[in-house]
Design an enzyme around this catalytic site. Structure first.
Site, short mmCIF file in Angstrom:
data_model
loop_
_atom_site.label_atom_id
_atom_site.label_comp_id
_atom_site.label_asym_id
_atom_site.label_seq_id
_atom_site.Cartn_x
_atom_site.Cartn_y
_atom_site.Cartn_z
N GLN A 32 -6.36 -3.74 9.75
CA GLN A 32 -5.53 -2.42 10.19
C GLN A 32 -4.78 -2.83 10.74
O GLN A 32 -3.55 -4.44 11.06
CB GLN A 32 -5.97 -1.87 10.90
CG GLN A 32 -5.68 -0.77 12.09
CD GLN A 32 -5.33 0.51 11.30
OE1 GLN A 32 -4.44 0.59 10.27
NE2 GLN A 32 -5.43 1.45 11.46
N ASP A 70 -11.84 9.41 7.64
CA ASP A 70 -11.88 10.37 8.73
C ASP A 70 -11.97 11.94 9.02
O ASP A 70 -11.56 12.55 8.41
CB ASP A 70 -10.61 10.36 9.85
CG ASP A 70 -10.54 8.83 10.41
OD1 ASP A 70 -12.16 8.17 11.15
OD2 ASP A 70 -9.62 8.03 10.60
N TYR A 85 -6.35 7.42 -0.43
CA TYR A 85 -7.35 8.34 -0.53
C TYR A 85 -7.09 9.12 0.22
O TYR A 85 -7.45 8.83 1.51
CB TYR A 85 -8.92 8.24 -1.15
CG TYR A 85 -9.21 8.84 -2.18
CD1 TYR A 85 -9.90 8.70 -3.93
CD2 TYR A 85 -9.07 10.46 -1.90
CE1 TYR A 85 -9.70 9.13 -4.94
CE2 TYR A 85 -10.00 10.62 -2.71
CZ TYR A 85 -9.59 10.42 -4.20
OH TYR A 85 -10.53 11.53 -5.47
N GLU A 103 1.03 -1.30 -0.08
CA GLU A 103 0.09 0.10 0.04
C GLU A 103 0.56 0.97 -0.22
O GLU A 103 2.27 1.60 0.98
CB GLU A 103 -0.83 0.21 1.17
CG GLU A 103 -1.99 1.18 1.33
CD GLU A 103 -2.69 0.99 2.61
OE1 GLU A 103 -3.92 -0.26 2.59
OE2 GLU A 103 -3.41 1.51 3.27
P1 FAD Z 1 -16.80 1.90 8.30
O1 FAD Z 1 -16.75 0.77 8.02
O2 FAD Z 1 -17.73 2.85 8.58
O3 FAD Z 1 -16.22 2.10 9.97
C1 FAD Z 1 -16.57 3.14 10.87
C2 FAD Z 1 -16.80 3.16 12.63
O4 FAD Z 1 -18.33 3.42 12.71
C3 FAD Z 1 -16.62 1.87 13.28
O5 FAD Z 1 -16.06 1.93 14.19
C4 FAD Z 1 -18.13 0.89 12.94
O6 FAD Z 1 -18.07 0.10 13.86
C5 FAD Z 1 -19.04 1.99 12.86
N1 FAD Z 1 -20.25 1.71 12.12
C6 FAD Z 1 -19.90 1.10 10.52
N2 FAD Z 1 -21.13 0.93 11.07
C7 FAD Z 1 -22.17 2.09 11.63
C8 FAD Z 1 -23.47 1.71 11.54
N3 FAD Z 1 -24.26 1.55 11.02
N4 FAD Z 1 -23.90 2.78 12.69
C9 FAD Z 1 -23.37 2.47 13.77
N5 FAD Z 1 -21.52 2.38 13.84
C10 FAD Z 1 -21.29 1.95 12.86
N6 FAD Z 1 -8.56 6.12 5.55
C11 FAD Z 1 -8.34 7.23 4.37
O7 FAD Z 1 -8.42 8.94 4.76
N7 FAD Z 1 -8.14 6.84 3.28
C12 FAD Z 1 -7.59 5.94 2.89
O8 FAD Z 1 -7.24 5.07 1.86
C13 FAD Z 1 -7.40 4.77 4.21
N8 FAD Z 1 -7.61 3.26 3.27
C14 FAD Z 1 -7.17 2.99 4.81
C15 FAD Z 1 -7.13 1.13 4.89
C16 FAD Z 1 -7.07 0.54 5.69
C17 FAD Z 1 -7.26 -1.10 5.03
C18 FAD Z 1 -7.17 0.46 6.61
C19 FAD Z 1 -8.20 -0.34 7.93
C20 FAD Z 1 -8.28 1.93 7.24
C21 FAD Z 1 -7.79 3.10 6.10
N9 FAD Z 1 -8.45 4.40 6.74
C22 FAD Z 1 -7.87 5.78 5.47
C23 FAD Z 1 -9.09 4.41 8.06
C24 FAD Z 1 -9.86 4.78 7.94
O9 FAD Z 1 -10.53 5.69 7.30
C25 FAD Z 1 -10.31 5.28 9.71
O10 FAD Z 1 -9.44 3.65 10.32
C26 FAD Z 1 -11.96 5.23 9.57
O11 FAD Z 1 -12.17 5.97 10.97
C27 FAD Z 1 -13.22 3.89 9.84
O12 FAD Z 1 -13.38 3.77 8.48
P2 FAD Z 1 -14.14 2.60 7.60
O13 FAD Z 1 -13.62 2.09 6.33
O14 FAD Z 1 -13.47 0.91 8.61
O15 FAD Z 1 -15.56 2.91 8.84
#
Ligand code: FAD
Length: 317
Positions: free
Chosen positions: A210, A127, A51, A18
């Site tokens: 993560q 975030d 991104y 990555e």
């Molecule tokens: P989600 O899956 O939406 O979850 C976020 C939170 O919301 C979790 O606590 C989940 O339990 C909760 N949740 C989910 N659905 C609901 C619901 N319906 N109601 C209430 N709560 C809910 N960030 C970037 O800006 N750019 C990147 O390119 C990037 N790449 C990443 C790649 C990987 C492999 C990882 C692990 C993280 C990456 N991140 C990136 C960081 C990521 O944006 C953050 O970790 C962010 O806080 C959560 O993203 P997520 O897609 O896991 O969110």
């Protein structure tokens, strides 16, 4: 090829990487120099490109008034993915995020990717970190990663935001993020895993984790995911600790634990932090591979060399 097909066809654990796009105004050549080294050594099946959301800042002007400014620090994810595909013939995986995008803009980005022949996405929420002022998208953005997964799946059915007669279906493979030590906002790990199951039920093909430094967190996470009916590949993501500053910055930004043994070793020998971090990642990699992980996804960001040193060691075993 789709990432999920790479995993289905693999006869040994897949090594993937990555990277992050350069800062605005930076040279893409630096990225190519890193990737040349990676491709020369490993020829990974796919490379992820992160991104970065546009950030809205409020700046105080000389007259004391406040001015709202919007900037994306690291643009170019889609362009970089196209360059990777054409320069190396390797499948790029752009990350698409919800934060800072309207659903229409997400659809536009997906159309661009489809035209470019890029059919893999890592669907991520993004975030809004405290120093930023959220972009006002009037509720037109996807809120959680699951909403983006659903949007992509709908486009794969030819279902766009507007009702378009005979719209061409896209053909995206979708990955999502998982958190062995739980996502920092989730009340507990079990709850977080249920949200991960929702993403998989909505159409995610695989999960990338993560970063973590304690393999037991990954093993127990995978076990709990399986108990909860998540049966897609769960790919461990590894970051190599390379400086003693990582002891503080990685837990701060990525909400993870660094085991006592590793912390103590780096604390006692800060000048050897990189060497210690590489040795730690070598052990992690070997153990994960021996336990049957589908692959290892290295967060190399700017510098591929520590990961290449790890891989070199593992290949000689
Ligand atoms: P989600 O899956 O939406 O979850 C976020 C939170 O919301 C979790 O606590 C989940 O339990 C909760 N949740 C989910 N659905 C609901 C619901 N319906 N109601 C209430 N709560 C809910 N960030 C970037 O800006 N750019 C990147 O390119 C990037 N790449 C990443 C790649 C990987 C492999 C990882 C692990 C993280 C990456 N991140 C990136 C960081 C990521 O944006 C953050 O970790 C962010 O806080 C959560 O993203 P997520 O897609 O896991 O969110």
């Amino acid at each position: 090829m789709k990432v999920i097909e790479h995993y289905e066809k693999a006869t040994e654990p897949l090594i993937s990487f990555e990277i992050i796009p350069p800062k605005r105004g930076g040279s893409v050549q630096t990225i190519f120099e890193s990737l040349d080294k990676v491709v020369d050594k490993v020829k990974p099946p796919f490379i992820d490109v992160t991104y970065h959301a546009a950030e809205a800042y409020v700046e105080e002007q000389a007259d004391g008034t406040l001015k709202r400014m919007v900037r994306r620090k690291r643009p170019g994810t889609i362009g970089l993915c196209a360059a990777i595909l054409h320069r190396y013939g390797i499948d790029p995986v752009p990350h698409l995020i919800c934060e800072g995008f309207t659903r229409e803009e997400s659809e536009d980005a997906l159309i661009e990717l489809n035209y470019l022949g890029i059919h893999n996405i890592l669907a991520i929420r993004g975030d809004n970190n405290g120093s930023q002022v959220s972009l006002n998208l009037n509720g037109t953005a996807n809120k959680y990663a699951i909403d983006l997964v659903k949007q992509i799946r709908q486009m794969n059915e030819g279902d766009y935001i507007e009702d378009i007669v005979n719209a061409e279906p896209t053909n995206f493979c979708v990955g999502v993020a998982g958190y062995p030590e739980k996502h920092f906002e989730a009340p507990n790990l079990d709850w977080d895993i249920k949200r991960l199951k929702d993403k998989v039920d909505a159409g995610a093909d695989y999960v990338v984790t993560q970063m973590f430094f304690d393999n037991s967190a990954y093993f127990s996470f995978v076990e709990k995911c399986r108990e909860n009916g998540i049966d897609v590949p769960i790919v461990p993501g590894l970051k190599i600790l390379t400086t003693n500053n990582h002891l503080k910055s990685l837990p701060k930004y990525f909400h993870l634990n660094i085991p006592d043994v590793l912390t103590a070793e780096v604390d006692a020998n800060p000048e050897r932090a990189k060497e210690i971090g590489i040795e730690w990642a070598q052990k992690q990699t070997l153990e994960l591979m021996e336990a049957g992980a589908p692959g290892i996804h290295y967060y190399i960001m700017g510098d591929p060399q520590p990961a290449l040193d790890v891989i070199d060691f593992v290949q000689k075993k």
